[in-house]
Write a protein that holds these residues in place. Structure first.
Motif, PDB file in Angstrom:
ATOM      1  N   ALA A 193      44.237  30.378  64.598  1.00  0.00           N
ATOM      2  CA  ALA A 193      45.001  31.605  64.824  1.00  0.00           C
ATOM      3  C   ALA A 193      44.586  32.714  63.861  1.00  0.00           C
ATOM      4  N   LEU A 194      44.513  32.399  62.571  1.00  0.00           N
ATOM      5  CA  LEU A 194      44.303  33.426  61.557  1.00  0.00           C
ATOM      6  C   LEU A 194      42.898  33.999  61.564  1.00  0.00           C
ATOM      7  N   LYS A 195      41.921  33.223  62.026  1.00  0.00           N
ATOM      8  CA  LYS A 195      40.542  33.755  62.034  1.00  0.00           C
ATOM      9  C   LYS A 195      40.416  34.945  62.975  1.00  0.00           C
ATOM     10  N   ASN A 196      41.317  35.070  63.956  1.00  0.00           N
ATOM     11  CA  ASN A 196      41.245  36.215  64.860  1.00  0.00           C
ATOM     12  C   ASN A 196      41.521  37.531  64.123  1.00  0.00           C
ATOM     13  N   ILE A 197      42.332  37.474  63.070  1.00  0.00           N
ATOM     14  CA  ILE A 197      42.583  38.670  62.254  1.00  0.00           C
ATOM     15  C   ILE A 197      41.289  39.117  61.582  1.00  0.00           C
ATOM     16  N   ILE A 198      40.584  38.163  61.004  1.00  0.00           N
ATOM     17  CA  ILE A 198      39.332  38.479  60.323  1.00  0.00           C
ATOM     18  C   ILE A 198      38.278  38.916  61.325  1.00  0.00           C
ATOM     19  N   ALA A 199      38.312  38.355  62.529  1.00  0.00           N
ATOM     20  CA  ALA A 199      37.353  38.759  63.561  1.00  0.00           C
ATOM     21  C   ALA A 199      37.543  40.218  63.957  1.00  0.00           C
ATOM     22  N   ILE A 200      38.780  40.674  64.038  1.00  0.00           N
ATOM     23  CA  ILE A 200      39.030  42.076  64.355  1.00  0.00           C
ATOM     24  C   ILE A 200      38.460  42.972  63.253  1.00  0.00           C
ATOM     25  N   GLU A 285      44.423  38.005  70.913  1.00  0.00           N
ATOM     26  CA  GLU A 285      45.419  37.260  70.149  1.00  0.00           C
ATOM     27  C   GLU A 285      45.581  37.787  68.731  1.00  0.00           C
ATOM     28  N   GLY A 286      44.500  38.289  68.140  1.00  0.00           N
ATOM     29  CA  GLY A 286      44.556  38.707  66.747  1.00  0.00           C
ATOM     30  C   GLY A 286      45.516  39.850  66.475  1.00  0.00           C
ATOM     31  N   LEU A 287      45.796  40.683  67.476  1.00  0.00           N
ATOM     32  CA  LEU A 287      46.689  41.825  67.263  1.00  0.00           C
ATOM     33  C   LEU A 287      48.105  41.356  66.950  1.00  0.00           C
ATOM     34  N   ASN A 288      48.641  40.443  67.766  1.00  0.00           N
ATOM     35  CA  ASN A 288      49.977  39.917  67.500  1.00  0.00           C
ATOM     36  C   ASN A 288      49.984  38.952  66.321  1.00  0.00           C
ATOM     37  N   THR A 289      48.903  38.175  66.179  1.00  0.00           N
ATOM     38  CA  THR A 289      48.826  37.238  65.064  1.00  0.00           C
ATOM     39  C   THR A 289      48.844  37.983  63.736  1.00  0.00           C
ATOM     40  N   CYS A 290      48.232  39.151  63.689  1.00  0.00           N
ATOM     41  CA  CYS A 290      48.242  39.950  62.468  1.00  0.00           C
ATOM     42  C   CYS A 290      49.672  40.294  62.057  1.00  0.00           C
ATOM     43  N   LYS A 298      54.500  37.885  53.698  1.00  0.00           N
ATOM     44  CA  LYS A 298      55.511  38.636  52.943  1.00  0.00           C
ATOM     45  C   LYS A 298      56.675  37.741  52.573  1.00  0.00           C
ATOM     46  N   ASP A 299      57.124  36.921  53.524  1.00  0.00           N
ATOM     47  CA  ASP A 299      58.247  36.008  53.261  1.00  0.00           C
ATOM     48  C   ASP A 299      57.894  34.989  52.180  1.00  0.00           C
ATOM     49  N   LEU A 300      56.643  34.531  52.193  1.00  0.00           N
ATOM     50  CA  LEU A 300      56.221  33.500  51.256  1.00  0.00           C
ATOM     51  C   LEU A 300      55.624  34.064  49.973  1.00  0.00           C
ATOM     52  N   GLU A 301      55.517  35.392  49.906  1.00  0.00           N
ATOM     53  CA  GLU A 301      54.919  36.079  48.756  1.00  0.00           C
ATOM     54  C   GLU A 301      53.487  35.599  48.512  1.00  0.00           C
ATOM     55  N   ILE A 302      52.714  35.560  49.610  1.00  0.00           N
ATOM     56  CA  ILE A 302      51.316  35.157  49.566  1.00  0.00           C
ATOM     57  C   ILE A 302      50.450  36.407  49.693  1.00  0.00           C
ATOM     58  N   GLU A 303      49.442  36.538  48.823  1.00  0.00           N
ATOM     59  CA  GLU A 303      48.531  37.677  48.880  1.00  0.00           C
ATOM     60  C   GLU A 303      47.531  37.504  50.021  1.00  0.00           C
ATOM     61  N   MET A 304      47.541  38.417  50.981  1.00  0.00           N
ATOM     62  CA  MET A 304      46.582  38.434  52.086  1.00  0.00           C
ATOM     63  C   MET A 304      46.140  39.878  52.310  1.00  0.00           C
ATOM     64  N   PRO A 305      45.314  40.422  51.410  1.00  0.00           N
ATOM     65  CA  PRO A 305      45.006  41.851  51.450  1.00  0.00           C
ATOM     66  C   PRO A 305      44.302  42.309  52.721  1.00  0.00           C
ATOM     67  N   ILE A 306      43.436  41.492  53.294  1.00  0.00           N
ATOM     68  CA  ILE A 306      42.742  41.906  54.524  1.00  0.00           C
ATOM     69  C   ILE A 306      43.742  41.982  55.671  1.00  0.00           C
ATOM     70  N   THR A 307      44.573  40.961  55.787  1.00  0.00           N
ATOM     71  CA  THR A 307      45.611  40.956  56.818  1.00  0.00           C
ATOM     72  C   THR A 307      46.565  42.129  56.632  1.00  0.00           C
ATOM     73  N   GLN A 308      46.949  42.381  55.403  1.00  0.00           N
ATOM     74  CA  GLN A 308      47.875  43.477  55.119  1.00  0.00           C
ATOM     75  C   GLN A 308      47.246  44.825  55.452  1.00  0.00           C
ATOM     76  N   ALA A 309      45.965  44.973  55.187  1.00  0.00           N
ATOM     77  CA  ALA A 309      45.291  46.229  55.505  1.00  0.00           C
ATOM     78  C   ALA A 309      45.209  46.438  57.010  1.00  0.00           C
ATOM     79  N   LEU A 310      44.866  45.392  57.756  1.00  0.00           N
ATOM     80  CA  LEU A 310      44.798  45.524  59.210  1.00  0.00           C
ATOM     81  C   LEU A 310      46.173  45.832  59.789  1.00  0.00           C
ATOM     82  N   TYR A 311      47.206  45.209  59.237  1.00  0.00           N
ATOM     83  CA  TYR A 311      48.568  45.496  59.700  1.00  0.00           C
ATOM     84  C   TYR A 311      48.904  46.978  59.517  1.00  0.00           C
ATOM     85  N   LYS A 312      48.542  47.545  58.377  1.00  0.00           N
ATOM     86  CA  LYS A 312      48.818  48.958  58.132  1.00  0.00           C
ATOM     87  C   LYS A 312      48.094  49.853  59.135  1.00  0.00           C
TER      88      LYS A 312
END
Length: 345
Positions: A193-200, A285-290, A298-312
């Motif tokens: 699931a998560l690799k689709n975020i990086i693929a985008i 799939e990556g759009l919703n997965t992001c 955010k809930d788990l306080e895990i750093e995911m800067p690439i994911t966070q940047a794509l979300y923004k």
């Protein structure tokens, strides 16, 4: 054996071909009657995989009860957003007294927005436990366009029970489609699931005109943040070094076959999300997965800067060049180690 594939997209069609090539009878279920009728006349899925004819042992149909009747295995290959509705319908059908308790396998790569559930968890929530005898996931570096041409491919079957994984393995294994087993279902699903975020974001690098150095860095740090979240949720970090992690990341983030990569390229070239969806015209799939991964991190306080940047970029309208600059000018860090949960970014 009798098998059913729920979903007539490109991936469902390609996997139906694998099963048929292995000697199984396959019922291919879809909602589009015109597509079903054309397939039964030509043995070709004209809409999603038009250059890959399937054997005569594959029959398409829109009646789910007929499709799953007497099936030893049911393979679910629909977009994440359709999992609940399809499984609710399947639960009604399986609950009508069919003595066969099939294996349930899914090949969908996503996380549900809001609940943050993986696909297997969504399936468990929808199906009564007495209607099936095992649940597994198929994942790995596997473009439908190549599997449909019988090109050499390796994937992973994961189930909490090894015997279940081995039974599903036997359905799919053949000289061009090699299948490994894994009991880390959590890690396999998260990697897919998560690799689709990086693929985008990899496609965006191309769209912005950056080069190989940029993509190599992105994939490496992308894998780091995928693994960081997975380990925090209880997955085996070594899973992310395997086919459903690193392997799937490479193929999805570097190939024109990947709709997530193509979507990112369009976004990098300045197209809007709406324009991008229209041009791809299939589930991205990556759009919703992001969104789901951003909320989960955010809930788990895990750093995911690439994911966070794509979300923004996707959901807050941030400028892409500004996001690139902010990623490159973050505070200096030490490169992470797996044994230290990959450290902080």
């Amino acid at each position: 054996m009798q098998t059913a594939v729920l979903g007539m997209g490109s991936w469902g069609t390609a996997l139906a071909r694998v099963l048929a090539n292995n000697g199984h009878q396959v019922n291919l279920w879809g909602r589009d009657q015109a597509l079903v009728d054309y397939f039964n006349q030509t043995q070709v899925n004209a809409k999603y995989l038009n250059n890959c004819p399937l054997p005569q042992t594959v029959t398409a149909m829109t009646d789910m009860k007929q499709a799953v009747a007497d099936s030893q295995m049911i393979l679910i290959v629909v977009p994440t957003k359709a999992i609940r509705s399809v499984c609710d319908q399947l639960n009604q059908v399986l609950g009508q007294g069919d003595a066969t308790q099939p294996l349930i396998v899914h090949a969908t790569k996503g996380i549900e927005v809001g609940t943050h559930l993986r696909v297997s968890q969504m399936i468990k929530a929808s199906l009564s436990v007495d209607t099936y005898r095992g649940l597994a996931v198929l994942s790995g570096p596997s473009h439908a366009e190549e599997v449909g041409q019988d090109m050499l491919t390796m994937v992973t079957i994961a189930a909490q029970n090894l015997e279940t994984a081995q039974e599903v393995q036997a359905f799919f294994m053949n000289p061009y489609f090699r299948v490994y087993t894994n009991t880390d279902m959590l890690g396999v699903e998260l990697g897919g699931a998560l690799k689709n975020i990086i693929a985008i974001t990899s496609g965006m690098i191309d769209g912005l005109g950056y080069g190989d150095n940029s993509r190599a860095a992105l994939l490496t740090r992308g894998l780091a943040e995928i693994t960081r979240l997975g380990v925090a949720l209880g997955a085996d970090p070594l899973t992310f070094m395997g086919l459903s992690g690193l392997g799937d990341l490479i193929v999805t983030a570097t190939s024109q076959h990947s709709r997530n990569y193509r979507a990112g390229r369009l976004l990098g070239q300045g197209y809007s999300i709406e324009e991008t969806r229209a041009k791809i015209n299939m589930a991205i799939e990556g759009l919703n997965t992001c969104q789901a991964a951003f909320e989960l991190a955010k809930d788990l306080e895990i750093e995911m800067p690439i994911t966070q940047a794509l979300y923004k970029l996707l959901y807050e309208g941030e400028d892409v060049q500004k996001l690139v600059y902010s990623l490159m000018t973050r505070e200096g860090k030490s490169e992470a180690k797996i044994e230290d949960h990959l450290g902080d970014e």
